[in-house]
Design a protein around this motif. Sequence first.
Motif, PDB file in Angstrom:
ATOM      1  N   ASN B 350      64.159  69.314  52.927  1.00 22.78           N
ATOM      2  CA  ASN B 350      64.043  69.752  54.319  1.00 22.78           C
ATOM      3  C   ASN B 350      64.690  71.132  54.482  1.00 22.78           C
ATOM      4  OD1 ASN B 350      63.977  69.982  57.103  1.00 22.78           O
ATOM      5  ND2 ASN B 350      64.370  67.809  57.419  1.00 22.78           N
ATOM      6  N   GLY B 375      68.402  77.348  56.543  1.00 26.25           N
ATOM      7  CA  GLY B 375      68.636  76.052  57.207  1.00 26.25           C
ATOM      8  C   GLY B 375      67.462  75.104  57.028  1.00 26.25           C
ATOM      9  N   THR B 376      67.460  74.051  57.822  1.00 23.39           N
ATOM     10  CA  THR B 376      66.432  73.019  57.629  1.00 23.39           C
ATOM     11  C   THR B 376      65.075  73.447  58.188  1.00 23.39           C
ATOM     12  OG1 THR B 376      66.926  71.984  59.750  1.00 23.39           O
ATOM     13  CG2 THR B 376      68.123  71.139  57.829  1.00 23.39           C
ATOM     14  N   SER B 378      63.261  71.309  59.793  1.00 30.06           N
ATOM     15  CA  SER B 378      63.148  70.586  61.061  1.00 30.06           C
ATOM     16  C   SER B 378      63.940  71.272  62.170  1.00 30.06           C
ATOM     17  CB  SER B 378      63.651  69.155  60.883  1.00 30.06           C
ATOM     18  OG  SER B 378      65.022  69.172  60.516  1.00 30.06           O
ATOM     19  N   LYS B 380      67.036  70.888  62.627  1.00 32.03           N
ATOM     20  CA  LYS B 380      68.234  70.079  62.890  1.00 32.03           C
ATOM     21  C   LYS B 380      69.336  70.481  61.906  1.00 32.03           C
ATOM     22  CE  LYS B 380      65.790  65.913  64.413  1.00 32.03           C
ATOM     23  NZ  LYS B 380      65.597  64.499  64.043  1.00 32.03           N
ATOM     24  N   PRO B 381      70.573  70.088  62.188  1.00 32.58           N
ATOM     25  CA  PRO B 381      71.653  70.445  61.262  1.00 32.58           C
ATOM     26  C   PRO B 381      71.479  69.784  59.887  1.00 32.58           C
ATOM     27  CG  PRO B 381      72.518  69.573  63.338  1.00 32.58           C
ATOM     28  CD  PRO B 381      71.047  69.336  63.352  1.00 32.58           C
ATOM     29  N   ILE B 382      71.951  70.480  58.853  1.00 34.44           N
ATOM     30  CA  ILE B 382      71.966  69.874  57.518  1.00 34.44           C
ATOM     31  C   ILE B 382      73.065  68.826  57.497  1.00 34.44           C
ATOM     32  CG2 ILE B 382      72.393  70.256  55.063  1.00 34.44           C
ATOM     33  CD1 ILE B 382      71.429  73.100  55.382  1.00 34.44           C
ATOM     34  N   ARG B 383      72.756  67.636  57.023  1.00 31.56           N
ATOM     35  CA  ARG B 383      73.794  66.606  56.934  1.00 31.56           C
ATOM     36  C   ARG B 383      74.261  66.417  55.495  1.00 31.56           C
ATOM     37  NH1 ARG B 383      73.817  60.366  57.895  1.00 31.56           N
ATOM     38  NH2 ARG B 383      76.046  60.039  58.174  1.00 31.56           N
ATOM     39  N   ASP B 425      68.312  66.646  56.672  1.00 32.18           N
ATOM     40  CA  ASP B 425      68.866  66.907  57.994  1.00 32.18           C
ATOM     41  C   ASP B 425      69.588  65.661  58.518  1.00 32.18           C
ATOM     42  OD1 ASP B 425      67.028  65.153  59.134  1.00 32.18           O
ATOM     43  OD2 ASP B 425      65.770  66.723  59.996  1.00 32.18           O
ATOM     44  N   ASP B 426      70.004  65.700  59.784  1.00 30.56           N
ATOM     45  CA  ASP B 426      70.872  64.626  60.275  1.00 30.56           C
ATOM     46  C   ASP B 426      70.133  63.318  60.584  1.00 30.56           C
ATOM     47  OD1 ASP B 426      69.559  65.307  62.567  1.00 30.56           O
ATOM     48  OD2 ASP B 426      71.331  65.973  63.668  1.00 30.56           O
ATOM     49  N   SER B 427      68.854  63.255  60.275  1.00 35.60           N
ATOM     50  CA  SER B 427      68.151  61.986  60.454  1.00 35.60           C
ATOM     51  C   SER B 427      68.253  61.097  59.208  1.00 35.60           C
ATOM     52  CB  SER B 427      66.666  62.238  60.791  1.00 35.60           C
ATOM     53  OG  SER B 427      66.022  62.864  59.699  1.00 35.60           O
TER      54      SER B 427
END
Lengths: 169, 524
Positions: B350, B375-376, B378, B380-383, B425-427
């Motif tokens: 991602n 970054g991603t 999507s 969203k933040p990288i988790r 990402d954070d999902s």
Amino acid sequence: MQIEASVPQAVPSDPSVDLNQVRSIIQEFKTLPGAMLPVLHAIQDALGHVPPSVVPLIADELNLSRAEVHGVISFYHHFRQQPAGRHIVQICRAEACQAVGADALVAHAKAALGCDFHGTSSDGQFTLEPVYCLGQCACGPNMQIDDDLHARVSNDKFNRVLRAKRGVQ
Amino acid sequence: MSALNTPVTIYVPRDSTALALGADQVAAAIAQQAAQRGISINLVRNGSRGMFWLEPLVEVATAAGRIGYGPVESDDVAALFDAGFLSGAQHSSALGLVEEIPYLKKQERLTFARVGITDPLSLPDYLAHEGYAGLRRALGMSGAELVQEVLDSGLRGRGGAAFPTGIKWKTVAATSAKQKYIVCNADEGDSGTFSDRMVMEDDPFMLIEGMTIAALAVGATRGYIYVRSEYPHAIAVLNQAIATANSAGYLGDNILGSASSFHLEVRKGAGAYICGEETALLESLEGKRGVVRAKPPLPAIEGLFGKPTVINNVISLASVPIILARGAAFYKNYGMGRSLGTLPMQLAGNIRRGGLVEKAFGVTLRELLQDFGGGTASGKPIRAVQVGGPLGPYLPPLLFDTKLDYEAMAAVGGMLGHGGIVVFDDSVDMAKQARYAMEFCAVESCGKCTPCRIGSTRGVEVIDKIVAGESHVVVQQIKLLRDLCDTMVNGSLCAMGSMTPLPVLSALDHFPEDFGKGQLGQAA
């Protein structure tokens, strides 16, 4: 001699397989060092699978036991012992594709084809296989139909690609 | 003659990621439009620059340099002609000079210097870009001098284990066997990696040259490239390149008129991840089940068919030509500490700008993820990122300032492996990823040793109980999972079983909140 005569035919004859063709394939590759994989690849490329009825032939020609040949065929994911559909649909299940929705694509594919992994759609067109990485990891989710690769596969793209494959029959 | 009569050279990649994104259709549309408009063009199918978010990336050769357009779809082609892209004109997909794109410009491309620039199957193209300069120098050196050059370069195996390449070669060179082998481990099975594939598809002569130099160094006359069956395009390109090299005298008997001979063959794997482990690969090449061998004996002493064998990864061998062409000192000037030279890293999963980044060792994860990757995808933040393939740990953002060299990564419990970086990402559900690691090991274990074969199946069961469980069960099962991982780490025969616990334990350690219902995961 008596014992040998009493051993039942372990492998039923299979009229759908042209054993002469298989013999000539084995002849072509048997002198290669470590010939087993090239032989099995050539047979699967020609017949679509490696039927159980060819195991004794391979064993004879490569001077191995049937158990050894069966052991190799069953070890590798690539070789199949049953016929597949007309096209092989491989969907990547590896982490990079998971990160961009491979699991959802797999669920869609199973529903669209009406079969699970290693199964074949009821029209005999598509066999669904999981694959572990097609090397397109920057553009997932990925799938491969026969030797054709497709990147960033959405559900819609999956449907389009399969429709196109059906269309060119 | 007027400029109109000089055909413009247009590049459309033939790398399989570009193909997967429609490059063949774009190439066909360009040829058709040119024919329709009566314009003579020179259409070259180059490799990929590795900026995959721009693929298919069409380049046009102009007096100022190669101007890029991308991503291009076949429907865009007529408009590109209308806009005058053959003279590098503006268009919404225009990228300017490709070499000036920051993603590419900030790299230090040694191994990938030619990749994306040349036609992979053109030997004249290869020769015009420093190709076979390394082999020509090698032919004037003794085997011992060649081994010393590779030792001096500091090159360590780029497949993951990072063993010094020169030491391997020296061991094989010192044996007295008549038959020795060079085996290229091209079973690039790690998710998030594609640098081997790119070398094979986009600059195959470099790998062939590296293997030929290895053969000269140790006195081998036969070599095999074991390529995974999942890479049909790489196999086809390699076979064509080998045929070309044979007929041009760069392979076969009496290479370039010398006394040395080297015969090279591609062998296709059959979908077994474990065959990326070097001894399992040798078993597979011998025609057997790809079961891991106990070491010793080392493959360098008793390898393929019981003979001394150099077995190296694609990138290791592909790094050799430039070391010979420019010298060990040139190469070792890149990198830091004991991690010398460059590492082709791969941004995957991602990520907004996924692709290949070759940099000297020492770049940080954050630079790669943000400066290069953006970054991603999507937004969203990288988790979490998984570095080093499916056996590598999941790292949280807290560790993104870690430098990418073998020792610095090891110090934070990480590994560099094959240089693959997979972004989530954070999902992401980290318990699910941990379960997947165990499940993958259960499917792909060769079965020879018990900790790997049974431990991985037990691991799936235990993680299922943790995910489903109530508090007392979770506490007990997490303890059990850690015990199980300890057994696998210490009792497995090879990296498959001993490293599968890395992603599992890293998920537990860095993301405990994903294990167990509600707050129960705190027991992790």
